[in-house]
Write a protein that holds these residues in place. Structure first.
Motif, mmCIF file in Angstrom:
data_model
loop_
_atom_site.group_PDB
_atom_site.id
_atom_site.type_symbol
_atom_site.label_atom_id
_atom_site.label_comp_id
_atom_site.label_asym_id
_atom_site.label_seq_id
_atom_site.Cartn_x
_atom_site.Cartn_y
_atom_site.Cartn_z
ATOM 1 N N THR A 1 -120.966 97.762 36.677
ATOM 2 C CA THR A 1 -121.508 97.531 35.345
ATOM 3 C C THR A 1 -121.251 96.085 34.943
ATOM 4 O OG1 THR A 1 -121.358 98.242 33.021
ATOM 5 C CG2 THR A 1 -119.328 98.283 34.299
ATOM 6 N N TYR A 2 -121.851 95.681 33.843
ATOM 7 C CA TYR A 2 -121.530 94.399 33.216
ATOM 8 C C TYR A 2 -120.717 94.603 31.938
ATOM 9 C CZ TYR A 2 -124.734 91.805 36.249
ATOM 10 O OH TYR A 2 -125.346 91.219 37.327
ATOM 11 N N SER A 3 -120.393 95.834 31.593
ATOM 12 C CA SER A 3 -119.735 96.156 30.331
ATOM 13 C C SER A 3 -118.258 96.469 30.548
ATOM 14 C CB SER A 3 -120.419 97.364 29.682
ATOM 15 O OG SER A 3 -119.628 97.891 28.637
ATOM 16 N N PRO A 4 -117.339 95.616 30.060
ATOM 17 C CA PRO A 4 -115.911 95.939 30.155
ATOM 18 C C PRO A 4 -115.568 97.248 29.449
ATOM 19 C CG PRO A 4 -116.198 93.615 29.643
ATOM 20 C CD PRO A 4 -117.559 94.254 29.520
ATOM 21 N N ALA A 5 -116.237 97.518 28.324
ATOM 22 C CA ALA A 5 -115.962 98.759 27.596
ATOM 23 C C ALA A 5 -116.342 99.973 28.431
ATOM 24 C CB ALA A 5 -116.717 98.762 26.269
ATOM 25 N N GLU A 6 -117.483 99.891 29.099
ATOM 26 C CA GLU A 6 -117.918 100.992 29.956
ATOM 27 C C GLU A 6 -116.980 101.159 31.139
ATOM 28 O OE1 GLU A 6 -121.683 101.778 32.907
ATOM 29 O OE2 GLU A 6 -122.108 100.939 30.914
ATOM 30 N N ALA A 7 -116.543 100.042 31.723
ATOM 31 C CA ALA A 7 -115.644 100.117 32.872
ATOM 32 C C ALA A 7 -114.288 100.704 32.484
ATOM 33 C CB ALA A 7 -115.461 98.735 33.484
ATOM 34 N N ALA A 8 -113.849 100.453 31.252
ATOM 35 C CA ALA A 8 -112.548 100.941 30.807
ATOM 36 C C ALA A 8 -112.592 102.373 30.310
ATOM 37 C CB ALA A 8 -112.011 100.030 29.707
ATOM 38 N N ARG A 9 -113.800 102.879 30.086
ATOM 39 C CA ARG A 9 -113.940 104.196 29.454
ATOM 40 C C ARG A 9 -113.264 105.294 30.264
ATOM 41 N NH1 ARG A 9 -119.616 104.287 28.294
ATOM 42 N NH2 ARG A 9 -119.030 102.742 26.721
ATOM 43 N N ASP A 10 -113.384 105.223 31.586
ATOM 44 C CA ASP A 10 -112.776 106.235 32.451
ATOM 45 C C ASP A 10 -111.422 105.790 33.000
ATOM 46 O OD1 ASP A 10 -115.008 107.920 32.151
ATOM 47 O OD2 ASP A 10 -116.071 106.864 33.759
ATOM 48 N N ASN A 11 -110.828 104.788 32.331
ATOM 49 C CA ASN A 11 -109.519 104.275 32.741
ATOM 50 C C ASN A 11 -109.534 103.696 34.151
ATOM 51 O OD1 ASN A 11 -106.817 103.709 32.076
ATOM 52 N ND2 ASN A 11 -106.079 105.496 33.190
ATOM 53 N N ASP A 12 -110.687 103.164 34.567
ATOM 54 C CA ASP A 12 -110.801 102.615 35.918
ATOM 55 C C ASP A 12 -110.700 101.097 35.963
ATOM 56 O OD1 ASP A 12 -110.972 104.962 37.351
ATOM 57 O OD2 ASP A 12 -113.145 105.119 37.159
ATOM 58 N N LEU A 13 -110.853 100.405 34.811
ATOM 59 C CA LEU A 13 -110.769 98.946 34.808
ATOM 60 C C LEU A 13 -109.305 98.532 34.828
ATOM 61 C CD1 LEU A 13 -112.102 96.157 34.587
ATOM 62 C CD2 LEU A 13 -112.046 96.419 32.096
ATOM 63 N N THR A 14 -108.941 97.738 35.826
ATOM 64 C CA THR A 14 -107.554 97.297 35.928
ATOM 65 C C THR A 14 -107.182 96.370 34.780
ATOM 66 O OG1 THR A 14 -105.946 96.174 37.336
ATOM 67 C CG2 THR A 14 -108.197 95.335 37.398
ATOM 68 N N GLN A 15 -105.922 96.376 34.419
ATOM 69 C CA GLN A 15 -105.400 95.312 33.573
ATOM 70 C C GLN A 15 -105.271 94.060 34.434
ATOM 71 O OE1 GLN A 15 -101.768 96.984 31.944
ATOM 72 N NE2 GLN A 15 -102.895 98.334 30.551
ATOM 73 N N SER A 16 -104.990 92.917 33.801
ATOM 74 C CA SER A 16 -105.003 91.656 34.556
ATOM 75 C C SER A 16 -103.834 90.780 34.153
ATOM 76 C CB SER A 16 -106.336 90.934 34.342
ATOM 77 O OG SER A 16 -106.640 90.825 32.958
ATOM 78 N N TRP A 17 -103.456 89.880 35.081
ATOM 79 C CA TRP A 17 -102.245 89.080 34.926
ATOM 80 C C TRP A 17 -102.496 87.608 35.287
ATOM 81 C CZ3 TRP A 17 -102.263 94.143 36.275
ATOM 82 C CH2 TRP A 17 -101.351 95.002 35.626
ATOM 83 N N THR A 18 -101.639 86.760 34.767
ATOM 84 C CA THR A 18 -101.640 85.347 35.141
ATOM 85 C C THR A 18 -100.997 85.190 36.522
ATOM 86 O OG1 THR A 18 -99.445 84.838 34.268
ATOM 87 C CG2 THR A 18 -101.298 84.759 32.705
ATOM 88 N N PRO A 19 -101.089 84.000 37.138
ATOM 89 C CA PRO A 19 -100.434 83.800 38.438
ATOM 90 C C PRO A 19 -98.924 84.013 38.384
ATOM 91 C CG PRO A 19 -102.001 82.037 38.012
ATOM 92 C CD PRO A 19 -101.906 82.823 36.742
#
Length: 587
Positions: A230-248
């Motif tokens: 998808t292009y939608s972060p909200a859609e990707a996060a809806r099923d708890n599948d979008l990873t969180q992200s971190w700095t180096p």
């Protein structure tokens, strides 16, 4: 009884032979316990929270693996965990552009070309397709840039990544190109440019009659059954599948793109996908654009050939006797080692590092997705290990896999000695450039309401009144990649400063409330030259700061000089700079 026993033995022998034949015909498994240990060691030493891997073999079989964590609670990544692909998204745009061209060639288009345009292909001039919007500072480039030039990064315009703000639309980005200085002549030199991919996404929207993201979904994601892409972060996060992200360095940051900025980021870097869906994409690429299960053409073969064929030289020489020069097609780079060609693209935004590639002659596809930025080198180590295991190459000296997220070349060095002679307050003020908008530089003792707020924020990170920071300027500068900037005197002349873009998190983020800041890898620093007029001033200092110039890299400065010499013009710092911010008032 004997006959029965012989039959049993014969059946067992037959099963053994068949199993050996089947085993012989199956590709070698690459995700082994040894590779898994290699990856576990890699993510530990390189400080990668989570990583997923997808592999495609010659017969279309796939392998997937996941290591590490996807959130600060410690939940494990899975092969279904989604990541923002960053610049690996560019390949979807170039393929979609080719699909749109094919629609026009077959009369399937829903919009019409302008009356004077008879053909829509890679050689079609952009100005002919977008006559009211497309204009560059270079008149020749305005007339001659074609679709291939846009997508192979040879327009002559440098990155200018810090010119857009997150509220811009693709249309506004396209209109702002006329305000951004070129560095090279058209097709003179490969010069990476995300703005061209934003503009190309807009062009697809105009001529497909639907939003660019819908066109890609309809033309690629649905036909390949990439149901989690998808292009939608909200859609990707809806099923708890979008990873969180971190700095180096391990600080959690918010998902860098939102649904509000989806259209702006979609073309150059907005695809969100996982290892499973990306192997479907790679399978189609290795099968000449044809879906292996349905036998339907998703990407026409001519399109795939066009986008993966190098049209520009990235590096004119290899790094070893076994390595070729590296080139760039449209959304894909290309290099070979020992006769094995590798077509790939890297991606990097705050919080994500990605790499997608395939060896067309060896029928091997690889996707690596990590949930922290600046991890490209680690991903290359993993890919080299996989290629070694797959095709038996000793690739210990392969260093020429192109990184398309270059590291900043400047290093901030404050000089000892007499220091800045012009009082730092003289540099504070309001500045403006048509391409970059408004900016207010604040000195440590500035007192305007805007500057008090800026200094209050920076004081959480710096002692802005200390001796060490007495010659530093501060500003709020909300762009796609930054929230603020510092400008620090480095000398030896009063004009010499270094600008550093940064994103400040005064209250931390996630479970860690400690303040921190982070910078985008690549273009986060720039050399700055102030323009100072000498004269009698009412304050008795005898100087007036009238502008500052953002200089760009040495190669870019030389490119600007060549452009000016070819036009028969002399030049000053004002002419050579990548951008000139003119002073328009006090802070």
């Amino acid at each position: 009884m004997l006959r029965a026993a012989l039959f049993v033995l014969l059946a067992a022998f037959t099963r053994t032979v068949l199993s050996q034949q089947i085993s012989f015909n199956l590709p070698k498994k690459l995700i082994t316990s040894q590779l898994s240990r290699f990856i576990q060691d890699l993510i530990a030493t390189e400080h990668i929270p989570g990583l997923t891997l997808g592999l495609v073999h010659s017969d279309g079989q796939v392998e997937h693996g996941a290591w590490g964590r996807k959130d600060e609670d410690g939940s494990s990544t899975t092969v279904d965990t989604s990541f923002i692909l960053a610049s690996c998204s560019k390949a979807f745009l170039s393929a979609s552009m080719g699909i749109l061209m094919e629609d026009f060639a077959q009369g399937k288009n829903v919009t019409a070309l302008p009356p004077h345009v008879n053909v829509f292909d890679w050689d079609t001039k952009v100005v002919d397709l977008l006559p009211e919007e497309w204009r560059l500072q270079d008149e020749w480039a305005t007339k001659k840039v074609n679709i291939r030039d846009m997508l192979s990064h040879v327009s002559g315009i440098p990155r200018h990544d810090y010119s857009p703000v997150s509220t811009n639309s693709p249309h506004e980005i396209l209109l702002n190109l006329r305000n951004l200085r070129p560095t090279y002549e058209l097709r003179e030199k490969w010069s990476y440019n995300n703005l061209m991919y934003i503009s190309a996404a807009h062009l697809i929207s105009v001529y497909s009659g639907i939003p660019y993201t819908d066109f890609v979904n309809k033309g690629i994601f649905i036909p390949l059954n990439m149901s989690s892409t998808t292009y939608s972060p909200a859609e990707a996060a809806r099923d708890n599948d979008l990873t969180q992200s971190w700095t180096p360095t391990g600080r959690r940051i918010p998902t860098w793109f939102s649904d509000a900025t989806r259209d702006l980021n979609a073309g150059p870097g907005g695809v969100i996908s996982n290892a499973v869906d990306m192997t479907k994409w790679l399978n189609a690429l290795l099968n000449k654009g044809v879906h292996k299960d349905t036998n339907t053409t998703v990407i026409p073969g001519s399109v795939l050939d066009a986008v993966t064929t190098s049209h520009a030289i990235v590096s004119g020489r290899g790094t070893s006797p076994h390595t070729s020069i590296s080139g760039y097609g449209m959304g894909w780079s290309r290099v070979s080692y020992g006769g094995h060609e590798f077509v790939s693209h890297s991606g990097g935004i705050p919080g994500f590092s990605t790499m997608v590639g395939f060896l067309p002659a060896d029928d091997l596809g690889i996707v690596v997705l990590a949930n922290a930025d600046a991890k490209h080198d680690a991903e290359i180590k993993l890919i080299m290990r996989i290629i070694r295991d797959a095709v038996g190459l000793d690739i210990s000296d392969w260093e020429d896999v192109p990184s398309l997220t270059p590291k900043a070349s400047l290093r901030l060095q404050k000089l000892a000695g007499p220091g800045l002679r012009t009082p730092i307050e003289r540099f504070a003020g309001r500045y403006w450039d048509a391409g970059y908008g408004n900016l207010t530089l604040c000195a440590p003792k500035s007192t305007s309401p805007e500057c008090r707020e800026v200094l209050k924020t920076f004081s959480i990170f710096d002692d802005v009144t200390s001796e060490e920071n007495r010659n530093t300027l501060y500003a709020a500068y909300p762009t796609m990649w930054s929230s603020h900037l510092r400008m620090t005197y480095v000398g030896p002349d009063d004009e010499d400063f270094v600008l550093s873009f940064t994103s400040l998190f005064p209250e931390g983020y996630g479970k860690d409330s400690a303040p921190f800041e982070t910078s985008e890898e690549g273009e986060a620093e720039a050399e700055v030259k102030f323009v100072i007029n000498l004269g009698v001033e009412s304050g008795g200092y005898g100087v007036k700061v009238v502008a500052f110039c953002v200089m760009g890299g040495e190669e870019e400065q030389e490119g600007r000089k060549r452009l000016l010499r070819s036009a028969g013009a002399g030049y000053s710092i004002l002419d050579v700079a990548e951008a000139v911010m003119t002073r328009v008032g006090d802070e």
